[in-house]
Write a protein that holds these residues in place. Structure first.
Motif, PDB file in Angstrom:
ATOM      1  N   GLN A  14      14.968   0.753 -14.832  1.00 13.74           N
ATOM      2  CA  GLN A  14      14.281  -0.317 -14.887  1.00 13.74           C
ATOM      3  C   GLN A  14      13.874  -0.827 -13.362  1.00 13.74           C
ATOM      4  OE1 GLN A  14      14.946  -3.719 -17.829  1.00 13.74           O
ATOM      5  NE2 GLN A  14      14.710  -2.272 -19.351  1.00 13.74           N
ATOM      6  N   SER A  15      15.093  -0.967 -12.857  1.00 12.62           N
ATOM      7  CA  SER A  15      14.964  -1.395 -11.372  1.00 12.62           C
ATOM      8  C   SER A  15      14.186  -0.477 -10.506  1.00 12.62           C
ATOM      9  CB  SER A  15      16.539  -1.585 -11.027  1.00 12.62           C
ATOM     10  OG  SER A  15      16.670  -1.897  -9.491  1.00 12.62           O
ATOM     11  N   ALA A  16      14.522   0.731 -10.560  1.00 10.94           N
ATOM     12  CA  ALA A  16      13.813   1.760  -9.658  1.00 10.94           C
ATOM     13  C   ALA A  16      12.441   1.738 -10.085  1.00 10.94           C
ATOM     14  CB  ALA A  16      14.378   3.168  -9.828  1.00 10.94           C
ATOM     15  N   PHE A  17      11.978   1.529 -11.543  1.00 12.76           N
ATOM     16  CA  PHE A  17      10.764   1.764 -11.843  1.00 12.76           C
ATOM     17  C   PHE A  17       9.824   0.519 -11.357  1.00 12.76           C
ATOM     18  CE2 PHE A  17       7.213   0.858 -14.455  1.00 12.76           C
ATOM     19  CZ  PHE A  17       6.713   2.233 -15.081  1.00 12.76           C
ATOM     20  N   LYS A  18      10.614  -0.786 -11.396  1.00 12.79           N
ATOM     21  CA  LYS A  18       9.920  -1.740 -11.003  1.00 12.79           C
ATOM     22  C   LYS A  18       9.647  -1.727  -9.209  1.00 12.79           C
ATOM     23  CE  LYS A  18      10.579  -6.818 -10.207  1.00 12.79           C
ATOM     24  NZ  LYS A  18      11.691  -7.736 -10.499  1.00 12.79           N
ATOM     25  N   LYS A  19      10.776  -1.063  -8.510  1.00 10.80           N
ATOM     26  CA  LYS A  19      10.421  -1.079  -7.042  1.00 10.80           C
ATOM     27  C   LYS A  19       9.389  -0.055  -6.857  1.00 10.80           C
ATOM     28  CE  LYS A  19      12.187   2.020  -4.313  1.00 10.80           C
ATOM     29  NZ  LYS A  19      13.294   2.995  -3.759  1.00 10.80           N
ATOM     30  N   TYR A  20       9.267   0.892  -7.519  1.00 16.63           N
ATOM     31  CA  TYR A  20       7.762   1.951  -7.194  1.00 16.63           C
ATOM     32  C   TYR A  20       6.676   1.279  -7.576  1.00 16.63           C
ATOM     33  CZ  TYR A  20      10.832   5.857  -5.736  1.00 16.63           C
ATOM     34  OH  TYR A  20      11.657   6.721  -5.111  1.00 16.63           O
ATOM     35  N   PHE A  21       6.619   0.643  -8.594  1.00 14.67           N
ATOM     36  CA  PHE A  21       5.192   0.429  -9.246  1.00 14.67           C
ATOM     37  C   PHE A  21       4.821  -0.996  -8.500  1.00 14.67           C
ATOM     38  CE2 PHE A  21       3.489   2.316 -12.902  1.00 14.67           C
ATOM     39  CZ  PHE A  21       4.171   3.386 -12.792  1.00 14.67           C
ATOM     40  N   GLU A  22       5.860  -1.887  -7.818  1.00 14.30           N
ATOM     41  CA  GLU A  22       5.491  -3.009  -6.957  1.00 14.30           C
ATOM     42  C   GLU A  22       4.912  -2.342  -5.708  1.00 14.30           C
ATOM     43  OE1 GLU A  22       8.907  -5.632  -6.705  1.00 14.30           O
ATOM     44  OE2 GLU A  22       7.945  -6.729  -8.627  1.00 14.30           O
ATOM     45  N   SER A  23       5.483  -1.230  -5.225  1.00 13.05           N
ATOM     46  CA  SER A  23       5.096  -0.632  -4.056  1.00 13.05           C
ATOM     47  C   SER A  23       3.510  -0.387  -4.477  1.00 13.05           C
ATOM     48  CB  SER A  23       5.654   0.297  -3.608  1.00 13.05           C
ATOM     49  OG  SER A  23       5.543   1.575  -4.492  1.00 13.05           O
ATOM     50  N   TYR A  24       3.139   0.094  -5.445  1.00 16.48           N
ATOM     51  CA  TYR A  24       1.936   0.594  -5.890  1.00 16.48           C
ATOM     52  C   TYR A  24       0.743  -0.605  -5.954  1.00 16.48           C
ATOM     53  CZ  TYR A  24       4.530   4.986  -7.316  1.00 16.48           C
ATOM     54  OH  TYR A  24       5.378   5.831  -7.151  1.00 16.48           O
ATOM     55  N   ILE A  61     -22.830  -2.651  21.871  1.00 17.19           N
ATOM     56  CA  ILE A  61     -21.513  -2.083  21.799  1.00 17.19           C
ATOM     57  C   ILE A  61     -21.283  -2.257  20.156  1.00 17.19           C
ATOM     58  CG2 ILE A  61     -19.012  -2.462  22.236  1.00 17.19           C
ATOM     59  CD1 ILE A  61     -20.224  -3.812  24.805  1.00 17.19           C
ATOM     60  N   THR A  62     -20.641  -1.009  19.743  1.00 20.50           N
ATOM     61  CA  THR A  62     -20.007  -0.841  18.392  1.00 20.50           C
ATOM     62  C   THR A  62     -18.470  -0.984  18.427  1.00 20.50           C
ATOM     63  OG1 THR A  62     -21.771   0.492  17.652  1.00 20.50           O
ATOM     64  CG2 THR A  62     -19.839   0.609  16.320  1.00 20.50           C
ATOM     65  N   LYS A  63     -18.341  -2.113  17.682  1.00 17.89           N
ATOM     66  CA  LYS A  63     -16.731  -2.258  17.635  1.00 17.89           C
ATOM     67  C   LYS A  63     -16.076  -1.637  16.462  1.00 17.89           C
ATOM     68  CE  LYS A  63     -15.251  -6.334  16.383  1.00 17.89           C
ATOM     69  NZ  LYS A  63     -15.108  -7.990  16.464  1.00 17.89           N
ATOM     70  N   GLN A  64     -15.404  -0.567  16.563  1.00 20.11           N
ATOM     71  CA  GLN A  64     -14.860   0.175  15.404  1.00 20.11           C
ATOM     72  C   GLN A  64     -13.672  -0.623  14.814  1.00 20.11           C
ATOM     73  OE1 GLN A  64     -16.227   2.923  14.248  1.00 20.11           O
ATOM     74  NE2 GLN A  64     -17.414   3.103  15.881  1.00 20.11           N
ATOM     75  N   LEU A  65     -13.523  -0.794  13.517  1.00 15.14           N
ATOM     76  CA  LEU A  65     -12.378  -1.410  12.850  1.00 15.14           C
ATOM     77  C   LEU A  65     -11.488  -0.561  12.385  1.00 15.14           C
ATOM     78  CD1 LEU A  65     -14.754  -3.917  10.378  1.00 15.14           C
ATOM     79  CD2 LEU A  65     -14.033  -4.177  12.763  1.00 15.14           C
ATOM     80  N   SER A  66     -10.345  -1.131  12.652  1.00 21.56           N
ATOM     81  CA  SER A  66      -8.996  -0.044  12.246  1.00 21.56           C
ATOM     82  C   SER A  66      -8.418  -0.712  10.761  1.00 21.56           C
ATOM     83  CB  SER A  66      -7.960  -0.127  13.400  1.00 21.56           C
ATOM     84  OG  SER A  66      -7.482  -1.393  13.406  1.00 21.56           O
ATOM     85  N   TRP A  67      -8.074   0.329  10.151  1.00 20.19           N
ATOM     86  CA  TRP A  67      -7.424   0.015   8.747  1.00 20.19           C
ATOM     87  C   TRP A  67      -6.124   0.488   8.773  1.00 20.19           C
ATOM     88  CZ3 TRP A  67     -10.322  -3.639   5.960  1.00 20.19           C
ATOM     89  CH2 TRP A  67     -11.547  -3.761   6.440  1.00 20.19           C
ATOM     90  N   PRO A  68      -5.262   0.047   9.134  1.00 14.87           N
ATOM     91  CA  PRO A  68      -3.876   0.454   8.904  1.00 14.87           C
ATOM     92  C   PRO A  68      -3.624   0.697   7.646  1.00 14.87           C
ATOM     93  CG  PRO A  68      -3.762  -1.982   9.449  1.00 14.87           C
ATOM     94  CD  PRO A  68      -5.037  -1.437   9.592  1.00 14.87           C
ATOM     95  N   ALA A  69      -2.833   1.744   7.456  1.00  7.05           N
ATOM     96  CA  ALA A  69      -2.138   2.427   6.278  1.00  7.05           C
ATOM     97  C   ALA A  69      -1.342   1.580   5.557  1.00  7.05           C
ATOM     98  CB  ALA A  69      -1.783   3.615   6.294  1.00  7.05           C
ATOM     99  N   ALA A  70      -1.410   1.334   4.099  1.00  7.47           N
ATOM    100  CA  ALA A  70      -0.354   0.449   3.482  1.00  7.47           C
ATOM    101  C   ALA A  70       1.088   0.838   3.786  1.00  7.47           C
ATOM    102  CB  ALA A  70      -0.645   0.133   1.973  1.00  7.47           C
ATOM    103  N   GLY A  71       1.033   2.179   4.116  1.00  6.50           N
ATOM    104  CA  GLY A  71       2.481   2.722   4.197  1.00  6.50           C
ATOM    105  C   GLY A  71       2.791   3.805   3.236  1.00  6.50           C
ATOM    106  N   PRO A  72       4.121   4.430   3.289  1.00 10.13           N
ATOM    107  CA  PRO A  72       4.364   5.703   2.378  1.00 10.13           C
ATOM    108  C   PRO A  72       4.848   4.934   1.275  1.00 10.13           C
ATOM    109  CG  PRO A  72       5.724   5.538   4.316  1.00 10.13           C
ATOM    110  CD  PRO A  72       4.536   4.600   4.607  1.00 10.13           C
ATOM    111  N   VAL A  73       4.715   5.625   0.028  1.00  8.33           N
ATOM    112  CA  VAL A  73       5.086   5.013  -0.916  1.00  8.33           C
ATOM    113  C   VAL A  73       6.208   6.216  -1.817  1.00  8.33           C
ATOM    114  CG1 VAL A  73       3.423   3.160  -1.670  1.00  8.33           C
ATOM    115  CG2 VAL A  73       3.124   5.554  -2.335  1.00  8.33           C
ATOM    116  N   PHE A  74       5.963   7.333  -1.304  1.00  2.76           N
ATOM    117  CA  PHE A  74       6.876   8.417  -1.817  1.00  2.76           C
ATOM    118  C   PHE A  74       6.763   9.585  -0.976  1.00  2.76           C
ATOM    119  CE2 PHE A  74       3.161   8.197  -4.902  1.00  2.76           C
ATOM    120  CZ  PHE A  74       2.407   9.188  -4.500  1.00  2.76           C
ATOM    121  N   SER A  75       7.590  10.449  -0.878  1.00  2.49           N
ATOM    122  CA  SER A  75       7.572  11.617  -0.051  1.00  2.49           C
ATOM    123  C   SER A  75       6.493  12.640  -0.167  1.00  2.49           C
ATOM    124  CB  SER A  75       8.860  12.369  -0.068  1.00  2.49           C
ATOM    125  OG  SER A  75       8.616  13.063  -1.255  1.00  2.49           O
ATOM    126  N   ALA A  76       6.258  13.111   0.984  1.00  2.00           N
ATOM    127  CA  ALA A  76       4.977  14.447   0.953  1.00  2.00           C
ATOM    128  C   ALA A  76       5.248  15.477  -0.038  1.00  2.00           C
ATOM    129  CB  ALA A  76       5.062  14.916   2.409  1.00  2.00           C
TER     130      ALA A  76
END
Lengths: 96, 589
Positions: free
Chosen positions: B369-379, B451-466
């Motif tokens: 349950q603990s690991a499941f919660k950790k992963y699904f909260e990251s999603y 002038i066109t201002k490009q917006l940047s959208w940073p990634a939310a981050g890795p949630v599991f490995s490649a």
């Protein structure tokens, strides 16, 4: 010896001359600004009209797009290709 | 004495020069810096009444070659107003207006005559949105008591294309037009044009706000929006969803096509929708954007995330096996495979390929349950940060419980409800090496300066490995041939993709309003991306309460295949015959 007032350079006459020049410049600038404002009104109106025309054309383009997307080509008599053959991509050297 | 006089003269001269300089500076700002504003005011005074002409920035679609097509812009025309005090012949006035602009009249004949006869009033608007030709024709008639005034209004050339996401402009609760929904609301400060105060004290303006005169704060943020929405793809998605919804009489359907590597949304649509050009007949509930404001239990398309969590945590490998008994009992609740069949010793790939609930539950148990919660909260623990208003957080309360049955249910997408955009963001991480990107619609803002201002959208981050992402991808690739075969049995005109496609269907039991689930009402979903090993597009589709059909493979697979075929042709994606799996001779039942 006669005194020629036009040859006398005094601060008062210089200031008067400068003020006169400023006044003439100011009037000229006002006239210039007025004419530009008139032109700007015309250009703005023209630009807005053109934008509206473009919007109409864009609406037509998107409407045509939807019509093309909706077209049932089979119903129009077109058939899916019986076979599809892919040609391997040519190596870069072959293009030279 | 003479020197003192000269000094005074110089002082006066200096004052005059300084005053002249100020006037020149003022003229520069009036004509050059604020020229456009004054021109607009002059335009307004030339043609309109007491209210200013509406102005607002545009929103653009972007075609694949970079061409901008207006999604929201301004139209220019005329409105007709009456002055009953100077009107002499209401019947003749009505006839004249009706002759040139019958479709623009907003009042009936009787209401027109009644308003025109009310001598206590001086201004009654009776017709809007007249074309230039109609307005000028009417103005040329010079009818007493009829005023033809210039008018601008918001127009949406695409009609219902992405209507809920583009949004609308209306008065809302205030007395000024502003964005109320969608991008119109989210970027209202960029799109709106600040109202100009017509009457300013010249000297007060000259000597105050000097900084604002030199550097215009408005110019730094006012502009037009450039979106990532591709109009042809958007049209295709909209039409496909409309067909699905009509075919199965669903209460709603939706879809999002996204570039998994950047989070740029290429198309998004939901049905039913509305035409923002004609809001008078629109049900207000349709203004809501279900893609970010509604949460759903997506069913089995959650299994790839459960699998990714198990693989990433190291509690399973693709070759791990378990004994599939068809049904299990957890906390006195019974969990079964969709077909109630037992598979016996089964590996992880088959859990995905056959969409086995018992297998997903087994992974959840292995994970704990603990690991499941950790992963699904990251999603799903946060909103995605998409640039649309009112994004809802998922209903993930079951992650905080201790009953294992809740975790088992969540492992196959029941008992956890998230928005479609959150679901796609999480699943697209599989296509992006385990990194969740931020979904977004706007790529840049074209400022008024050009002038066109490009917006940047940073990634939310890795949630599991490649590595996990590629292993789950390989599993998902095995799903597509069976689903495609089933769909092609019903519709042979469908085209089997010539690139490997990763896909997963989801069939969730629909939740009853008072709790519990219907046994014969479903929520269908479909997730896929392609080319599987170099993804260009990730697609999420859903249809809610489809009638007369049980499985998502029947409702949404044809739509998905059509979109894949279209996108491959449209974007010239080369085939990958080496990696594509062959169509099966028959589909395992």
């Amino acid at each position: 010896m006669l005194h020629n007032p036009f040859h006398a350079f005094t601060p008062v006459s210089a200031a008067a001359t400068f003020a006169g020049a400023l006044f003439v410049s100011y009037v000229a600038l006002i006239a210039f600004v007025m004419s530009l404002a008139t032109l700007s009104v015309g250009f703005t109106q023209s630009e807005r009209s053109d934008e509206a025309t473009v919007a109409t054309l864009e609406a037509q383009y998107l409407s045509d797009l939807a019509m093309i997307t909706n077209t049932n080509y089979v119903a129009l008599g077109y058939a899916k290709p019986a076979t599809t053959v892919f040609v391997p991509a040519a190596a870069a050297t072959a293009l030279r | 004495m003479r020197g003192a006089f000269r000094n005074r003269i110089r002082l006066v001269l200096g004052a005059v020069v300084f005053a002249a300089f100020l006037i020149l500076v003022r003229l520069y700002f009036v004509q050059i810096v604020d020229g456009a504003n004054y021109a607009a005011r002059a335009d307004h005074q030339f043609a309109a009444g007491s209210s200013g002409l509406f102005d607002r920035g545009s929103i653009y679609f972007t075609t694949k070659d970079g061409t901008l097509i207006s999604a929201a812009t301004l139209s220019t025309g005329f409105l007709v107003a009456l002055n009953p005090q100077t009107m002499t012949n209401p019947e003749a006035a009505y006839a004249a207006i009706d002759a040139v602009a019958s479709s623009s009249l907003s009042v009936s004949h009787d209401a027109f005559v009644s308003a025109a006869s009310d001598k206590s009033r001086v201004y009654v608007e009776v017709a809007h949105h007249l074309s230039d030709a109609a307005g000028q024709a009417l103005a040329a008639e010079n009818i007493p008591g009829v005023e033809v005034l210039r008018e601008r209004w918001r127009t949406y050339p695409g009609g219902d294309l992405a209507a809920q996401s583009i949004g609308i402009v209306s008065y809302g609760s205030g007395d000024t037009l502003s964005g109320q929904t969608g991008l119109e609301a989210e970027y209202d400060s960029v799109l709106s044009r600040a109202g100009d105060t017509l009457y300013k004290n010249f000297f007060a303006e000259l000597f105050s706000n000097v900084g604002q005169l030199l550097v215009s704060a408005r110019a730094a943020h006012e502009g037009d929006l450039v979106t990532t929405i591709e109009p042809e793809v958007e049209t295709r998605l909209t039409e496909d969803l409309t067909k699905v919804n009509a075919q199965y009489s669903s209460i709603g359907s939706g879809g999002i096509i996204m570039d998994p590597a950047t989070g740029a949304i290429v198309a998004l649509a939901s049905f039913p929708t509305f035409d923002p050009n004609n809001l008078s007949q629109v049900n207000p509930s349709l203004l809501r954007n279900p893609l970010v404001e509604n949460v759903y239990e997506f069913g089995s398309i959650m299994k790839p995330l459960t699998m990714a969590s198990g693989l990433d945590a190291g509690v399973i490998t693709p070759n791990t096996t378990y004994d599939d008994t068809g049904c299990i009992t957890v906390d006195r609740a019974k969990i079964c495979n969709y077909d109630f069949r037992a598979r016996g010793i089964t590996d992880m790939t088959l859990v995905i390929e056959h969409s086995l609930n018992v297998g997903a539950s087994w992974i959840a148990t292995q994970l704990g349950q603990s690991a499941f919660k950790k992963y699904f909260e990251s999603y799903f623990g946060t909103t995605t940060g998409i640039d649309l208003p009112n994004e809802q957080r998922g209903l993930t309360g079951n992650l905080n419980t201790t009953e294992q049955v809740n975790f088992d249910n969540m492992s196959f997408g029941q008992g956890i409800a998230v928005t479609p955009v959150a679901m796609l963001r999480a699943l697209a991480a599989i296509a992006n090496g385990g990194v969740m990107e931020t979904p977004h619609l706007v790529s840049g803002i074209t400022l008024n300066s050009g002038i066109t201002k490009q917006l940047s959208w940073p990634a939310a981050g890795p949630v599991f490995s490649a590595n996990t992402a590629s292993e789950v991808t390989r599993m998902l690739v095995t799903v597509y041939p069976n689903d495609a075969k089933l769909a092609m049995n019903s519709d042979p005109s469908l085209i089997y993709a010539s690139v490997p496609v990763a896909a997963k269907t989801g069939t969730a039991q629909a939740e009853k309003p008072g709790g519990g689930y219907y046994t014969n009402v479903y929520f269908h979903s479909f997730f896929g991306f392609f080319p599987a090993y170099a993804p260009r597009f990730a697609i999420l589709l859903y249809t809610d309460h489809p009638q007369g059909v049980t499985y998502a493979s029947e409702t949404l697979t044809p739509t998905f295949m059509d979109l894949v075929s279209f996108l491959m042709n449209y974007y010239d994606i080369p085939p990958d015959l080496q990696d594509v799996l062959p169509l099966p001779a028959h589909v395992p039942s």
